[in-house]
Design an enzyme around this catalytic site. Structure first.
Site, PDB file in Angstrom:
ATOM      1  N   THR A   1       0.804  -1.228   0.000  1.00  0.00           N
ATOM      2  CA  THR A   1       0.000   0.000   0.000  1.00  0.00           C
ATOM      3  C   THR A   1       0.834   1.273   0.000  1.00  0.00           C
ATOM      4  OG1 THR A   1      -1.414   1.340   1.451  1.00  0.00           O
ATOM      5  CG2 THR A   1      -0.146  -0.370   2.521  1.00  0.00           C
TER       6      THR A   1
ATOM      7  N   GLU B   1       0.240   3.582   1.886  1.00  0.00           N
ATOM      8  CA  GLU B   1       0.392   3.976   3.295  1.00  0.00           C
ATOM      9  C   GLU B   1       1.816   3.707   3.788  1.00  0.00           C
ATOM     10  OE1 GLU B   1      -1.678   5.178   6.106  1.00  0.00           O
ATOM     11  OE2 GLU B   1      -2.577   6.093   4.349  1.00  0.00           O
TER      12      GLU B   1
ATOM     13  N   TYR C   1      -1.609   0.204  10.961  1.00  0.00           N
ATOM     14  CA  TYR C   1      -1.866  -0.468   9.680  1.00  0.00           C
ATOM     15  C   TYR C   1      -0.632  -0.374   8.777  1.00  0.00           C
ATOM     16  CZ  TYR C   1      -3.637  -0.937   4.889  1.00  0.00           C
ATOM     17  OH  TYR C   1      -3.810  -1.294   3.574  1.00  0.00           O
TER      18      TYR C   1
ATOM     19  N   LYS D   1       1.726  -3.390   7.398  1.00  0.00           N
ATOM     20  CA  LYS D   1       1.931  -3.609   5.959  1.00  0.00           C
ATOM     21  C   LYS D   1       3.423  -3.530   5.595  1.00  0.00           C
ATOM     22  CE  LYS D   1      -2.179  -4.179   3.888  1.00  0.00           C
ATOM     23  NZ  LYS D   1      -2.518  -5.303   3.017  1.00  0.00           N
TER      24      LYS D   1
HETATM   25  P1  NAP Z   1     -11.592  -4.571   2.221  1.00  0.00           P
HETATM   26  O1  NAP Z   1     -12.740  -4.252   1.331  1.00  0.00           O
HETATM   27  O2  NAP Z   1     -11.538  -4.016   3.587  1.00  0.00           O
HETATM   28  O3  NAP Z   1     -11.490  -6.174   2.295  1.00  0.00           O
HETATM   29  C1  NAP Z   1     -10.652  -6.796   3.222  1.00  0.00           C
HETATM   30  C2  NAP Z   1     -10.889  -8.292   3.147  1.00  0.00           C
HETATM   31  O4  NAP Z   1     -10.025  -8.950   4.087  1.00  0.00           O
HETATM   32  C3  NAP Z   1     -12.323  -8.717   3.501  1.00  0.00           C
HETATM   33  O5  NAP Z   1     -12.681  -9.759   2.630  1.00  0.00           O
HETATM   34  C4  NAP Z   1     -12.173  -9.234   4.928  1.00  0.00           C
HETATM   35  O6  NAP Z   1     -13.105 -10.225   5.244  1.00  0.00           O
HETATM   36  C5  NAP Z   1     -10.800  -9.873   4.830  1.00  0.00           C
HETATM   37  N1  NAP Z   1     -10.163 -10.097   6.142  1.00  0.00           N
HETATM   38  C6  NAP Z   1      -9.947  -9.205   7.118  1.00  0.00           C
HETATM   39  N2  NAP Z   1      -9.283  -9.782   8.148  1.00  0.00           N
HETATM   40  C7  NAP Z   1      -9.106 -11.076   7.806  1.00  0.00           C
HETATM   41  C8  NAP Z   1      -8.519 -12.202   8.452  1.00  0.00           C
HETATM   42  N3  NAP Z   1      -7.981 -12.093   9.659  1.00  0.00           N
HETATM   43  N4  NAP Z   1      -8.509 -13.383   7.807  1.00  0.00           N
HETATM   44  C9  NAP Z   1      -9.080 -13.506   6.582  1.00  0.00           C
HETATM   45  N5  NAP Z   1      -9.678 -12.493   5.926  1.00  0.00           N
HETATM   46  C10 NAP Z   1      -9.682 -11.287   6.533  1.00  0.00           C
HETATM   47  O7  NAP Z   1     -10.203  -4.158   1.499  1.00  0.00           O
HETATM   48  P2  NAP Z   1      -9.917  -3.799  -0.031  1.00  0.00           P
HETATM   49  O8  NAP Z   1     -10.141  -2.345  -0.220  1.00  0.00           O
HETATM   50  O9  NAP Z   1     -10.580  -4.787  -0.895  1.00  0.00           O
HETATM   51  O10 NAP Z   1      -8.343  -4.009  -0.060  1.00  0.00           O
HETATM   52  C11 NAP Z   1      -7.781  -5.282  -0.342  1.00  0.00           C
HETATM   53  C12 NAP Z   1      -6.352  -5.314   0.184  1.00  0.00           C
HETATM   54  O11 NAP Z   1      -5.577  -4.299  -0.440  1.00  0.00           O
HETATM   55  C13 NAP Z   1      -6.210  -5.074   1.670  1.00  0.00           C
HETATM   56  O12 NAP Z   1      -5.141  -5.859   2.127  1.00  0.00           O
HETATM   57  C14 NAP Z   1      -5.855  -3.608   1.772  1.00  0.00           C
HETATM   58  O13 NAP Z   1      -5.139  -3.362   2.963  1.00  0.00           O
HETATM   59  C15 NAP Z   1      -5.009  -3.441   0.535  1.00  0.00           C
HETATM   60  N6  NAP Z   1      -5.000  -2.119  -0.072  1.00  0.00           N
HETATM   61  C16 NAP Z   1      -6.179  -1.511  -0.376  1.00  0.00           C
HETATM   62  C17 NAP Z   1      -6.163  -0.274  -1.011  1.00  0.00           C
HETATM   63  C18 NAP Z   1      -7.441   0.421  -1.373  1.00  0.00           C
HETATM   64  O14 NAP Z   1      -7.385   1.627  -1.643  1.00  0.00           O
HETATM   65  N7  NAP Z   1      -8.571  -0.270  -1.449  1.00  0.00           N
HETATM   66  C19 NAP Z   1      -4.927   0.320  -1.337  1.00  0.00           C
HETATM   67  C20 NAP Z   1      -3.762  -0.361  -1.028  1.00  0.00           C
HETATM   68  C21 NAP Z   1      -3.796  -1.571  -0.413  1.00  0.00           C
HETATM   69  P3  NAP Z   1     -14.507  -9.885   5.966  1.00  0.00           P
HETATM   70  O15 NAP Z   1     -15.452  -9.640   4.842  1.00  0.00           O
HETATM   71  O16 NAP Z   1     -14.754 -11.151   6.693  1.00  0.00           O
HETATM   72  O17 NAP Z   1     -14.299  -8.716   6.853  1.00  0.00           O
HETATM   73  N1  GDD Z   2     -12.398   7.065   6.740  1.00  0.00           N
HETATM   74  C1  GDD Z   2     -12.507   8.411   6.882  1.00  0.00           C
HETATM   75  N2  GDD Z   2     -13.644   8.920   7.462  1.00  0.00           N
HETATM   76  N3  GDD Z   2     -11.502   9.207   6.452  1.00  0.00           N
HETATM   77  C2  GDD Z   2     -11.650  10.540   6.585  1.00  0.00           C
HETATM   78  C3  GDD Z   2     -12.787  11.119   7.153  1.00  0.00           C
HETATM   79  C4  GDD Z   2     -13.829  10.267   7.633  1.00  0.00           C
HETATM   80  O1  GDD Z   2     -14.846  10.692   8.156  1.00  0.00           O
HETATM   81  N4  GDD Z   2     -12.632  12.453   7.125  1.00  0.00           N
HETATM   82  C5  GDD Z   2     -11.465  12.709   6.552  1.00  0.00           C
HETATM   83  N5  GDD Z   2     -10.848  11.553   6.230  1.00  0.00           N
HETATM   84  C6  GDD Z   2      -9.512  11.425   5.621  1.00  0.00           C
HETATM   85  C7  GDD Z   2      -8.576  10.463   6.359  1.00  0.00           C
HETATM   86  O2  GDD Z   2      -8.031  11.103   7.519  1.00  0.00           O
HETATM   87  C8  GDD Z   2      -7.549  10.195   5.256  1.00  0.00           C
HETATM   88  O3  GDD Z   2      -6.604  11.222   5.225  1.00  0.00           O
HETATM   89  C9  GDD Z   2      -8.392  10.257   3.974  1.00  0.00           C
HETATM   90  O4  GDD Z   2      -9.644  10.865   4.325  1.00  0.00           O
HETATM   91  C10 GDD Z   2      -8.667   8.888   3.348  1.00  0.00           C
HETATM   92  O5  GDD Z   2      -9.167   8.035   4.353  1.00  0.00           O
HETATM   93  P1  GDD Z   2      -9.737   6.577   4.006  1.00  0.00           P
HETATM   94  O6  GDD Z   2     -10.748   6.664   2.934  1.00  0.00           O
HETATM   95  O7  GDD Z   2     -10.114   5.924   5.292  1.00  0.00           O
HETATM   96  O8  GDD Z   2      -8.476   5.835   3.334  1.00  0.00           O
HETATM   97  P2  GDD Z   2      -6.935   5.776   3.740  1.00  0.00           P
HETATM   98  O9  GDD Z   2      -6.195   6.614   2.736  1.00  0.00           O
HETATM   99  O10 GDD Z   2      -6.715   6.058   5.154  1.00  0.00           O
HETATM  100  O11 GDD Z   2      -6.605   4.223   3.502  1.00  0.00           O
HETATM  101  C11 GDD Z   2      -7.061   3.555   2.323  1.00  0.00           C
HETATM  102  O12 GDD Z   2      -6.079   3.631   1.322  1.00  0.00           O
HETATM  103  C12 GDD Z   2      -4.840   2.981   1.641  1.00  0.00           C
HETATM  104  C13 GDD Z   2      -3.904   3.200   0.437  1.00  0.00           C
HETATM  105  O13 GDD Z   2      -3.334   4.475   0.507  1.00  0.00           O
HETATM  106  C14 GDD Z   2      -7.367   2.103   2.719  1.00  0.00           C
HETATM  107  O14 GDD Z   2      -7.968   1.458   1.635  1.00  0.00           O
HETATM  108  C15 GDD Z   2      -6.074   1.344   3.053  1.00  0.00           C
HETATM  109  O15 GDD Z   2      -6.377  -0.041   3.228  1.00  0.00           O
HETATM  110  C16 GDD Z   2      -5.107   1.515   1.886  1.00  0.00           C
HETATM  111  O16 GDD Z   2      -3.884   0.847   2.168  1.00  0.00           O
END
Ligand code: NAP
Ligand code: GDD
Length: 346
Positions: free
Chosen positions: A130, A132, A155, A159
């Site tokens: 990520t 992050e 987190y 990671k």
């Molecule tokens: P998400 O919607 O939060 O999905 C997370 C998945 O992980 C869900 O299926 C959840 O299952 C499962 N999970 C959580 N804890 C687990 C455990 N202990 N054992 C087995 N399964 C578990 O996340 P996403 O947005 O699809 O992201 C997918 C991956 O990419 C994550 O690793 C995230 O950190 C990473 N990532 C995401 C982004 C982004 O912007 N979306 C960016 C960079 C990296 P449940 O349904 O049971 O909760």
């Molecule tokens: N969730 C959330 N809720 N975020 C808020 C809010 C709120 O009410 N208000 C402001 N924010 C700001 C957070 O502080 C952060 O700076 C930004 O919005 C994005 O927050 P999120 O959407 O929660 O995503 P993230 O950037 O912290 O993390 C996501 O992206 C990562 C990749 O850069 C997640 O998907 C991570 O799993 C992923 O690794």
């Protein structure tokens, strides 16, 4: 050779898009799901109702914190590709559950890699790394594979462990193991407590008269937001190369949370007027004067990543990584999907 994929986190946003994509490519797909008191397989509904279910698509109970389960599943499924998408993926919540986040998001990756090492074979491995990881070094943006890491949350630190243990298994055991360093990617399937979806849901609810206003935390944070479906294709491409490597996937554009809010309301014809700053900042409907947005410090994080802005030129060059959906289209797609859902519940 028969292509068999195992996806951890298959019930999540990315897992569901990836499962659909791999099935379209002819894969047999196995997904790891956790037991819940109420089933949460909504994102997989289309697949579960399709002819793929139980023919080319199989679900297995498991958990990344349970190594005996992972060993058994890997031995039984005999995957040719493993996509490790499972994680406690919410940055803000990782401050509330740091130890569990370390177990699932960090050590869980080691458990899965060990299961694959014990199993032997030549299975390819994708780790969901990520942006992050970059966290706190704003002066280094745009961030690429060569940018130093400085995670700012439990987190991000978990990671970081997963990133390096993936590199370590590649170097120590000649495993084909890749890190996809993905910047934020969103979709109508995004979890409801991530900021983009929280905003688009609020717009739909406010328009339907079911919510008075939206409350957020840091509006100044900047994110590089792409479309999740474009990114899962990038994940797959990482596992189809001659040699394993790590890649950034990003759009190369960055926007503030405030810009996302403005764009989401603009899409339904509302122009916002912002007033004040910090926790006093508010936004009103410019036409009617109605309060639509305020700040609730509850949504601030103990430490914040202020700027994410990615440079995906390596993936564009080597993987032919393409983005089909830009920022405005992404916001429009998410608002439209939530408006449609809202209309369907009336
Ligand atoms: P998400 O919607 O939060 O999905 C997370 C998945 O992980 C869900 O299926 C959840 O299952 C499962 N999970 C959580 N804890 C687990 C455990 N202990 N054992 C087995 N399964 C578990 O996340 P996403 O947005 O699809 O992201 C997918 C991956 O990419 C994550 O690793 C995230 O950190 C990473 N990532 C995401 C982004 C982004 O912007 N979306 C960016 C960079 C990296 P449940 O349904 O049971 O909760
Ligand atoms: N969730 C959330 N809720 N975020 C808020 C809010 C709120 O009410 N208000 C402001 N924010 C700001 C957070 O502080 C952060 O700076 C930004 O919005 C994005 O927050 P999120 O959407 O929660 O995503 P993230 O950037 O912290 O993390 C996501 O992206 C990562 C990749 O850069 C997640 O998907 C991570 O799993 C992923 O690794």
């Amino acid at each position: 050779m028969k292509k068999i994929a195992l996806i951890t986190g298959v019930s999540g946003q990315d897992g569901s898009y990836l499962a659909e994509f791999l099935l379209e490519q002819g894969y047999e797909v196995h997904g790891l799901i956790r037991r819940h008191s109420t089933e949460n397989l909504d994102r997989l509904a289309d697949i579960l109702q399709s002819p793929y279910h139980k023919v080319k698509f199989f679900l297995h109970y498991g958990d990344l914190t349970d190594s005996s389960n992972l060993i058994r599943l890997v031995t039984q499924i005999k995957p040719t590709e493993v996509y490790n998408l499972a994680a406690q993926s919410h940055v803000g919540i990782s401050f509330e559950v740091p130890e569990y986040t370390a177990e699932a998001t960090g050590v869980g990756t080691l458990k899965l890699l060990e299961a694959l090492r014990l199993y032997g074979g030549s299975c390819r491995f994708y780790q969901a790394s990520t942006s992050e990881l970059f966290g706190g070094l704003e002066e280094t943006a745009p961030q690429s594979e060569n940018t130093p890491f400085y995670p700012k949350s439990p987190y991000g630190v978990a990671k970081l462990y997963s990133y390096w243990i993936t590199v370590n298994y590649r170097e120590s055991y000649q495993m084909y193991a890749c890190n996809g360093i993905l910047f934020n990617h969103e979709s109508p399937r995004r979890g409801e407590n991530f900021v983009t979806r929280k905003i688009t849901l609020a717009v739909a609810n406010i328009m339907a008269g079911k919510q008075e206003k939206l409350s957020l935390g840091n509006l100044n944070a900047k994110r590089d937001w792409g479309y999740a479906r474009d990114y899962v294709i990038g994940m797959w491409k990482m596992l189809q190369q001659d040699k394993a490597a790590d890649y950034v996937l990003a759009t190369g554009e960055t926007h503030t949370v405030r810009e996302f809010v403005e764009e989401a309301f603009a899409h339904v014809g509302i122009t916002l007027r912002f007033e004040g700053s910090g926790i006093e900042e508010k936004a009103y409907d410019a036409k009617t004067g109605r309060l639509l947005l305020d700040i609730n410090p509850e949504f601030y994080r103990p430490a914040e990543v202020e700027l994410l802005w990615g440079d995906a030129s390596k993936a564009e060059r080597e993987l032919d990584f393409k983005r089909e959906v830009g920022f405005k289209e992404l916001v429009a797609m998410m608002v439209d999907a939530d408006m449609k859902k809202e209309a369907g519940t009336k």
